[in-house]
Design an enzyme around this catalytic site. Structure first.
Site, PDB file in Angstrom:
ATOM      1  N   HIS A 178      -7.272   9.883  18.236  1.00  0.00           N
ATOM      2  CA  HIS A 178      -6.847   8.558  18.714  1.00  0.00           C
ATOM      3  C   HIS A 178      -5.780   7.956  17.803  1.00  0.00           C
ATOM      4  O   HIS A 178      -5.647   8.337  16.642  1.00  0.00           O
ATOM      5  CB  HIS A 178      -8.033   7.593  18.850  1.00  0.00           C
ATOM      6  CG  HIS A 178      -8.807   7.290  17.605  1.00  0.00           C
ATOM      7  ND1 HIS A 178      -9.890   8.037  17.188  1.00  0.00           N
ATOM      8  CD2 HIS A 178      -8.637   6.322  16.664  1.00  0.00           C
ATOM      9  CE1 HIS A 178     -10.375   7.516  16.075  1.00  0.00           C
ATOM     10  NE2 HIS A 178      -9.637   6.478  15.725  1.00  0.00           N
ATOM     11  N   HIS A 217      -3.928   3.051  12.321  1.00  0.00           N
ATOM     12  CA  HIS A 217      -4.171   4.390  11.782  1.00  0.00           C
ATOM     13  C   HIS A 217      -4.074   5.426  12.897  1.00  0.00           C
ATOM     14  O   HIS A 217      -4.036   5.091  14.074  1.00  0.00           O
ATOM     15  CB  HIS A 217      -5.535   4.491  11.071  1.00  0.00           C
ATOM     16  CG  HIS A 217      -6.742   4.292  11.909  1.00  0.00           C
ATOM     17  ND1 HIS A 217      -7.328   3.061  12.121  1.00  0.00           N
ATOM     18  CD2 HIS A 217      -7.498   5.177  12.618  1.00  0.00           C
ATOM     19  CE1 HIS A 217      -8.393   3.210  12.899  1.00  0.00           C
ATOM     20  NE2 HIS A 217      -8.510   4.470  13.214  1.00  0.00           N
ATOM     21  N   GLU A 240      -7.081   9.005   9.548  1.00  0.00           N
ATOM     22  CA  GLU A 240      -8.533   9.212   9.709  1.00  0.00           C
ATOM     23  C   GLU A 240      -8.752  10.640  10.155  1.00  0.00           C
ATOM     24  O   GLU A 240      -7.974  11.164  10.975  1.00  0.00           O
ATOM     25  CB  GLU A 240      -9.091   8.242  10.759  1.00  0.00           C
ATOM     26  CG  GLU A 240     -10.570   8.408  11.061  1.00  0.00           C
ATOM     27  CD  GLU A 240     -11.075   7.468  12.143  1.00  0.00           C
ATOM     28  OE1 GLU A 240     -10.276   6.738  12.759  1.00  0.00           O
ATOM     29  OE2 GLU A 240     -12.295   7.439  12.373  1.00  0.00           O
TER      30      GLU A 240
HETATM   31  C1  LIG Z   1     -14.776   4.632  11.524  1.00  0.00           C
HETATM   32  C2  LIG Z   1     -14.902   3.711  12.674  1.00  0.00           C
HETATM   33  C3  LIG Z   1     -13.635   3.654  13.542  1.00  0.00           C
HETATM   34  C4  LIG Z   1     -13.439   5.017  14.212  1.00  0.00           C
HETATM   35  O1  LIG Z   1     -12.318   5.347  14.626  1.00  0.00           O
HETATM   36  O2  LIG Z   1     -14.473   5.708  14.391  1.00  0.00           O
HETATM   37  C5  LIG Z   1     -12.439   3.253  12.727  1.00  0.00           C
HETATM   38  O3  LIG Z   1     -11.366   3.809  12.771  1.00  0.00           O
HETATM   39  S1  LIG Z   1     -12.715   1.944  11.658  1.00  0.00           S
HETATM   40  C6  LIG Z   1     -11.083   1.542  11.011  1.00  0.00           C
HETATM   41  C7  LIG Z   1     -11.207   0.497   9.930  1.00  0.00           C
HETATM   42  N1  LIG Z   1     -11.597   1.108   8.666  1.00  0.00           N
HETATM   43  C8  LIG Z   1     -10.677   1.464   7.785  1.00  0.00           C
HETATM   44  O4  LIG Z   1      -9.484   1.259   7.962  1.00  0.00           O
HETATM   45  C9  LIG Z   1     -11.195   2.134   6.531  1.00  0.00           C
HETATM   46  C10 LIG Z   1     -10.051   2.670   5.669  1.00  0.00           C
HETATM   47  N2  LIG Z   1      -9.161   1.594   5.273  1.00  0.00           N
HETATM   48  C11 LIG Z   1      -9.172   1.100   3.989  1.00  0.00           C
HETATM   49  O5  LIG Z   1      -9.919   1.522   3.126  1.00  0.00           O
HETATM   50  C12 LIG Z   1      -8.190  -0.024   3.699  1.00  0.00           C
HETATM   51  O6  LIG Z   1      -7.748  -0.586   4.919  1.00  0.00           O
HETATM   52  C13 LIG Z   1      -6.940   0.451   2.905  1.00  0.00           C
HETATM   53  C14 LIG Z   1      -7.363   0.950   1.527  1.00  0.00           C
HETATM   54  C15 LIG Z   1      -6.181   1.525   3.650  1.00  0.00           C
HETATM   55  C16 LIG Z   1      -6.014  -0.743   2.731  1.00  0.00           C
HETATM   56  O7  LIG Z   1      -6.775  -1.784   2.218  1.00  0.00           O
HETATM   57  P1  LIG Z   1      -6.046  -3.189   1.919  1.00  0.00           P
HETATM   58  O8  LIG Z   1      -5.147  -3.548   3.046  1.00  0.00           O
HETATM   59  O9  LIG Z   1      -7.075  -4.192   1.525  1.00  0.00           O
HETATM   60  O10 LIG Z   1      -5.267  -2.794   0.640  1.00  0.00           O
HETATM   61  P2  LIG Z   1      -3.850  -3.249   0.203  1.00  0.00           P
HETATM   62  O11 LIG Z   1      -3.457  -4.518   0.899  1.00  0.00           O
HETATM   63  O12 LIG Z   1      -3.847  -3.224  -1.284  1.00  0.00           O
HETATM   64  O13 LIG Z   1      -2.922  -2.069   0.755  1.00  0.00           O
HETATM   65  C17 LIG Z   1      -2.515  -1.037  -0.119  1.00  0.00           C
HETATM   66  C18 LIG Z   1      -1.170  -0.594   0.408  1.00  0.00           C
HETATM   67  O14 LIG Z   1      -1.392   0.125   1.629  1.00  0.00           O
HETATM   68  C19 LIG Z   1      -0.707  -0.541   2.692  1.00  0.00           C
HETATM   69  N3  LIG Z   1      -1.573  -0.452   3.863  1.00  0.00           N
HETATM   70  C20 LIG Z   1      -2.757  -1.061   4.052  1.00  0.00           C
HETATM   71  N4  LIG Z   1      -3.275  -0.739   5.263  1.00  0.00           N
HETATM   72  C21 LIG Z   1      -2.366   0.083   5.834  1.00  0.00           C
HETATM   73  C22 LIG Z   1      -2.292   0.753   7.092  1.00  0.00           C
HETATM   74  N5  LIG Z   1      -3.274   0.605   7.996  1.00  0.00           N
HETATM   75  N6  LIG Z   1      -1.223   1.521   7.358  1.00  0.00           N
HETATM   76  C23 LIG Z   1      -0.225   1.651   6.442  1.00  0.00           C
HETATM   77  N7  LIG Z   1      -0.207   1.043   5.213  1.00  0.00           N
HETATM   78  C24 LIG Z   1      -1.283   0.273   4.941  1.00  0.00           C
HETATM   79  C25 LIG Z   1      -0.495  -1.962   2.235  1.00  0.00           C
HETATM   80  O15 LIG Z   1       0.624  -2.506   2.897  1.00  0.00           O
HETATM   81  C26 LIG Z   1      -0.243  -1.741   0.762  1.00  0.00           C
HETATM   82  O16 LIG Z   1       1.065  -1.260   0.590  1.00  0.00           O
HETATM   83  P3  LIG Z   1       2.092  -2.048  -0.391  1.00  0.00           P
HETATM   84  O17 LIG Z   1       3.380  -1.312  -0.236  1.00  0.00           O
HETATM   85  O18 LIG Z   1       1.466  -1.946  -1.763  1.00  0.00           O
HETATM   86  O19 LIG Z   1       2.107  -3.469   0.133  1.00  0.00           O
HETATM   87 CO   LIG Z   2     -10.351   5.145  14.130  1.00  0.00          CO
END
Ligand SMILES: CC[C@H](C(=O)O)C(=O)SCCNC(=O)CCNC(=O)[C@H](O)C(C)(C)COP(=O)(O)OP(=O)(O)OC[C@H]1O[C@@H](n2cnc3c(N)ncnc32)[C@H](O)[C@@H]1OP(=O)(O)O
Ligand SMILES: [Co+2]
Length: 134
Positions: free
Chosen positions: A7, A79, A130
């Protein structure tokens, strides 16, 4: 190692409105909402035949998508999920290659009831990846 595209996920501020957009404006088939408190999101899946779109809304105080939505208030691509046939083997190979596996590194159960892991966006072309074992 990675297989089919399972997805593409779009984070949205309002899941009901986004569902109506896909169901009514785009004429797509959309699942019922699934609350996933352990993941801090509520999701629906848009069935497309060859793959799915996951629409996700923050759920609870510590949603992992909260800061993404602050930066992208209208929502946005969040994602991409690839299928793997052995998520632990994939994890070990990725870690050996220096990739960051998010969380405690242990697979969690995803929306499809299958083990999933997430890889840091900065390691994969600025895209949160993912992996879902199928
Ligand atoms: C599992 C159930 C369901 C499924 O399909 O079955 C799902 O998919 S659930 C989906 C939701 N869960 C998650 O997303 C878990 C993994 N995600 C994480 O751990 C965080 O979102 C993380 C670590 C990727 C980002 O966390 P956060 O935004 O709090 O951290 P920062 O703001 O410090 O970001 C660090 C850096 O990464 C860039 N960033 C953040 N999110 C994304 C993204 N989705 N795509 C691309 N880039 C991303 C953010 O802009 C920061 O970059 P910088 O250049 O330092 O500004
Ligand atoms: Co997902």
């Amino acid at each position: 190692m990675i297989g089919r595209l399972n997805h593409v996920a779009i984070a949205v501020p309002d899941l009901q409105a986004a569902t109506a957009q896909y169901r009514d404006t785009l004429g797509a088939s959309v699942s019922q909402p699934q609350a996933l408190p352990e993941h801090g999101v509520t999701v629906v899946f848009v069935e497309l035949g060859n793959t799915k779109v996951e629409l996700l809304e923050a759920l609870g105080e510590n949603s992992p998508i909260a800061s993404f939505l602050e930066k992208n208030p209208a929502g946005g691509m969040h994602h991409i999920c690839y299928e793997v046939d052995d998520i632990l083997a994939a994890r070990e190979r990725l870690k050996a290659g220096g990739a960051r596996v998010l969380g405690d590194g242990e697979p969690k159960t995803g929306a499809h009831g299958k083990p999933v892991l997430f890889l840091h966006p900065k390691d994969f072309c600025g895209t949160l990846v993912e992996l879902e074992q199928v």
